[in-house]
Structures are given as C-alpha cells and as structure tokens.
Write a protein that holds these residues in place. Sequence first.
Motif, PDB file in Angstrom:
ATOM      1  N   GLN A  36     -17.346  57.752  -6.657  1.00 29.05           N
ATOM      2  CA  GLN A  36     -18.131  56.734  -5.962  1.00 29.05           C
ATOM      3  C   GLN A  36     -17.276  55.484  -5.776  1.00 29.05           C
ATOM      4  OE1 GLN A  36     -21.705  56.324  -8.369  1.00 29.05           O
ATOM      5  NE2 GLN A  36     -22.526  58.267  -7.659  1.00 29.05           N
TER       6      GLN A  36
ATOM      7  N   PHE B  26     -24.902  55.058  -4.044  1.00 24.33           N
ATOM      8  CA  PHE B  26     -24.845  55.180  -2.586  1.00 24.33           C
ATOM      9  C   PHE B  26     -26.113  54.647  -1.913  1.00 24.33           C
ATOM     10  CE2 PHE B  26     -21.463  58.280  -3.575  1.00 24.33           C
ATOM     11  CZ  PHE B  26     -20.467  57.744  -2.773  1.00 24.33           C
TER      12      PHE B  26
ATOM     13  N   ALA C 186     -25.485  50.960  -1.888  1.00 24.50           N
ATOM     14  CA  ALA C 186     -24.463  50.643  -0.881  1.00 24.50           C
ATOM     15  C   ALA C 186     -25.045  50.709   0.529  1.00 24.50           C
ATOM     16  CB  ALA C 186     -23.278  51.595  -1.017  1.00 24.50           C
ATOM     17  N   PHE C 187     -25.851  51.729   0.782  1.00 25.56           N
ATOM     18  CA  PHE C 187     -26.438  51.883   2.110  1.00 25.56           C
ATOM     19  C   PHE C 187     -27.365  50.715   2.424  1.00 25.56           C
ATOM     20  CE2 PHE C 187     -29.476  53.493   5.223  1.00 25.56           C
ATOM     21  CZ  PHE C 187     -28.643  54.121   6.132  1.00 25.56           C
TER      22      PHE C 187
ATOM     23  N   ASN D 231     -15.360  49.146  -0.372  1.00 25.58           N
ATOM     24  CA  ASN D 231     -16.498  48.378   0.116  1.00 25.58           C
ATOM     25  C   ASN D 231     -16.125  46.929   0.397  1.00 25.58           C
ATOM     26  OD1 ASN D 231     -18.711  50.355  -0.226  1.00 25.58           O
ATOM     27  ND2 ASN D 231     -18.183  50.197  -2.389  1.00 25.58           N
TER      28      ASN D 231
ATOM     29  N   LYS E  85     -25.107  47.255   2.629  1.00 24.09           N
ATOM     30  CA  LYS E  85     -23.978  47.189   3.562  1.00 24.09           C
ATOM     31  C   LYS E  85     -24.379  47.565   4.990  1.00 24.09           C
ATOM     32  CE  LYS E  85     -19.695  48.069   2.641  1.00 24.09           C
ATOM     33  NZ  LYS E  85     -19.160  46.692   2.848  1.00 24.09           N
ATOM     34  N   ASN E  86     -25.668  47.649   5.231  1.00 30.87           N
ATOM     35  CA  ASN E  86     -26.173  47.787   6.594  1.00 30.87           C
ATOM     36  C   ASN E  86     -26.936  46.520   6.956  1.00 30.87           C
ATOM     37  OD1 ASN E  86     -25.759  50.351   8.144  1.00 30.87           O
ATOM     38  ND2 ASN E  86     -26.386  51.236   6.186  1.00 30.87           N
TER      39      ASN E  86
ATOM     40  N   THR F  83     -20.019  48.499   9.363  1.00 35.48           N
ATOM     41  CA  THR F  83     -19.334  49.563   8.616  1.00 35.48           C
ATOM     42  C   THR F  83     -18.661  50.553   9.552  1.00 35.48           C
ATOM     43  OG1 THR F  83     -20.847  49.351   6.736  1.00 35.48           O
ATOM     44  CG2 THR F  83     -19.655  51.425   6.945  1.00 35.48           C
TER      45      THR F  83
ATOM     46  N   ILE G 280     -18.806  53.175   0.447  1.00 37.38           N
ATOM     47  CA  ILE G 280     -19.831  53.708   1.339  1.00 37.38           C
ATOM     48  C   ILE G 280     -19.229  54.658   2.370  1.00 37.38           C
ATOM     49  CG2 ILE G 280     -19.678  51.852   3.052  1.00 37.38           C
ATOM     50  CD1 ILE G 280     -22.754  51.973   3.231  1.00 37.38           C
TER      51      ILE G 280
END
Length: 544
Positions: free
Chosen positions: A381, A329, A332-333, A454, A336-337, A148, A384
């Motif tokens: 929203q 969020f 998403a966190f 995203n 997407k990590n 990201t 991310i």
Amino acid sequence: MNIKILAAAFLLIFFILTLTSALRTSGTCDEIAHHIPVGCILLSKWDFKMDTSQPPLARYIIALPLKIFMKINLPEDKNEWRREDRASFGRDFFYKYNIYPKKMILLARIPIMLIGIMCGLLLFAWASSVYGERAGLFSLFLYCFSPTVIAHAGLATTDMAATFFIFLSIYAFWKFIESPAFKNIIFAGITLGLAQLSKYNAVLLYPIFSLLLFLEFWVLKKQKHGVLKKFIFIILVSLLLTWAGYGFDSQPILKDTMRAGEKFQIVSGFLSRMPFLSGIIDVNKILLTTPFPLGAHILGLLGIFRHSHEGHATFFFGNWSGQGNIFYFLTAFIIKNPLPMLILLLTGLFIAFEDGIKRIERVILITVAIFFAVSSLGNLQIGIRHILPLFPLCFMIAGRSEELISRKFFKILIAVLIIWHTAVSLVTWPDYIGYFNGLVGGSKNGYKILRDSNVDWGQDLPALSSYMRDNNVGEVVLDYFGQADPAVYGVRYRKFQTEELKRPKDAVYAVSAQNLEGIYWTKDFKPTIIAGSSIFIYDLTKER
C-alpha cells in the motif's frame, strides 16, 4: 455545441494540463530507477530477467521514443545493468552513459500522455454507448479534470498504461457478454493479454471475468451458446499474447535470472504450500533445467504475491508500518479525489440502484469491489496509483448524474459541481501528484495522512530551484527522496551533517516529505514554504 467537439476540447485541455505539469516535474523515483532504463534494456538487449518487478509492455512503450528519436548509450557489459542496486544503474543511465536527462524523461512521458488521451476516448465511447452521449461527455469531463489522472498520465511509469489496458480489457469482455461472436472473442482475448503485459494486478481479471460469466449465464440463466468454451478460448488467446510479449521466451524459470537464490525460495516456498505435489515435483529440475513458457512473468507474479504478503513501509495517519491497513485505499480514494467528483459518484450510484442494476453496472461494481478488496487486504500500500484502473469505471457511474440536469433544482447543483471540479483541477496545477481535497485541509496537509507516491515521488526539484532563484538562496542543505540529480535542475546543495539531523544550524534546509521523520527537529519547526507539494523548506538563517 456539438458533444463530440466538446469531448475533443476536454481532451485537448487534458493534454495541455498534463504536458505543462510534466514539464515542471523532475524525474520521479520509479522513472529514473526503474521504468525508463529498464525499458531501454528490454528494447535493446531483450533481457527480460534483468527486472521482473513489472511486465514489459508499458516499459516498451516508454522506451520506444528514446530508441527512435535519440541515440541511447548502454553498457556492453551485462553486469553493468544487472546490479543488485538497480537504482544505481538508473542514475548511471541518465547521468553517466547519457547526457540529456530532461529530454529523455520528457520523450518517455509523451507516449503515456497519448495513452491517457486514448483512455479518455474509450471512456467517452463506452459511457456514451450505454448511458447516452451527454453522460459520456460528463464522464469524460470528470476524467480530464481529475488531479490524480492528470498526475499519472504525465509520468513515464506503468500506472496509466495499466489503467488503459485493464479498462480496455473490461470493455472488451463486456462486449463479449453482450454478444459472444467470434470477433468479440478475439478482441476480449487480445485485450486481456495486453492487460496482463501492462501490470501484474491485471491477473485479477481472470477471477473477475469468471465470476461475471457465472452470474450472467448460470445464476441469471441467460442463453449459454457454448459460452464456457468461448471463455476458455479467450483465456488461451490472452496467455498466448502474454507469451508473445516476452518474445516467446521459454527458458527455465531460474536460468540466467538475478537474485536466483532469493527467487528459488519464492518459488519453492509457493510449491511447499501444495502438499499434494510433495514428492512428485523435482523443484530443482523444473526451476533450473526445464524449459518453461512465461518464466519471467511467473517470477514477477510470485514476487508481487510475496511483496504483498511481506509488506512495504507504509505511512497511514501519522504512523509508519510494514503492514497494510484495510482502510488505506478507501481513505486514499476519498481524500485524493475532488469533493464534487465524490458527490457525483454517490449520486450516480443512487441512480443506478434506483433504476435497477443492469449488466453494465454488474460489470463495473463487481470489478471495482474485487480490486478494492484485494488491494485493501494486501500489504503493498504505497499509493492510490495501485487502484488507478478503477477510476474510469467510477467516472462512468458518476457520469449518470447527468440525468439530473433535466430537473430544475438539480441543474443548478450540477452546474456548481462542474465549476467546482474544474476550479480544483486548474488551481492544483502543476502539483497534481500531491493533491488532497478539503476533507483533510487540502494539499498542504495531505502528507500527515499519506506519503510515498501520494505526495512525494521526487518530483519537486524544479519548484525547489524556483524558490532558491526567487529568494537568492545560494545553497540548501538537502535531504531529498528521489533518484534525480538536483544539480540538473539548478539546485546547489550539500547533504546533512550527522549533528544536523538532531539540531539545525544557520542555514536553509530542504527536506522531502517522505524523509521528515528522519530529521528529528522538523516536528518543532513550521516550514517557511513547501516547494511544490513535497519539499519542505526551513529558512533558519538569522539574516532572513
């Protein structure tokens, strides 16, 4: 090997990954429709009220190399760049007034890459100073190989610049709490002002810093030394610098602004919620005739508050909605990590709580909690990227996991996680925007959970062009979510005919992930391939 040499090596790899992926990425929606053309208008025409959707600092930075190294053509007629449809001016800026769109986009991206390196250096320096150099190196490693972070460090948008300046401001305020000396007061004030000029969500730093100050000096009863007066001075310095970023403009708030009627409603609606001002303030006079410092900035803040309240089309777990979701969020966190980073973050948190929360952890955890809470409770929203400023803080906590290397079993575990994290980043190249971890089946399935920036920001025209070239596809039927001109990237195409929205013909179709629901038959077909991470290709030709 020397830790500083390793840090330099990580930053070099970070730059290479960022640059090479940027070279394989078409201009994204916001780059073309907003940031690059608006930045050039700001530096050349100083028209702050053309677009108040973002503060100007990141756009100055983006546009500066174009102004220095290229002859940029802009229309003389103000009405040309002050269109209701700002995206149409953006397209004309790249494809009508100027003729080198790829070069312009790359030049605009380079300073953001350099800011990404500066952010990494700051992360290494700060984490090293509080946790030791090895922890600082570990934090930097997680940063440099984060999909990201790499994705947004390679784009000419405001997100990476905001991440750096907000992170810098938090660091400066921590220095002030550590030692409220005059140099730290000035440093904190200047960096807080730079943060305000980088993105509107930096306004949250004012209540965050106030809370940290209250906890530090009143709840924990530390020596005050006139700290409240010093904090007020920091705020004044930040406001003065923010005003300087607008050239000390002091026009009436609505004078010479676009969509004045709409913005009048925003401001008057905001004032109407303050009944104690009723009958005291002449709204028309204040908005239209009274000189006011930071008028454009105030307009932008109110616009963001309104946007967040009213909502934006958001895709979450297969559904489109105009309202946000409190878990957006957080989800998403988590997805997407890379999983190694999440494991190390949880480990770092455990170590922090085990050792007892110190000043640095209070600064980090309170900042992260408030940013997360405010973002999650709002209705804006769309990616991310809106919580990207929290990533360096999370890497600092995750970097504490380095302490486990001294234990035999954990040394092997940490080594496995390091190799895993590195491999994830290298395998994802160059499709970092659309990265998702294994919890959702990887990047190929991420579009089922989240959309917009995203997954799909109009970045994959080069990947589509490569597919067409490699498979001898002369033309595609294209439904593209983006503002870039596909022809510039070698994509020969025609648009969908009305009847093709419901029933395909004998053709090769290319559909952006953001638009899949608008092509009704795509739910019944499996794509032949996904170009990059966002363009779904359906080869329905009979001879293939």
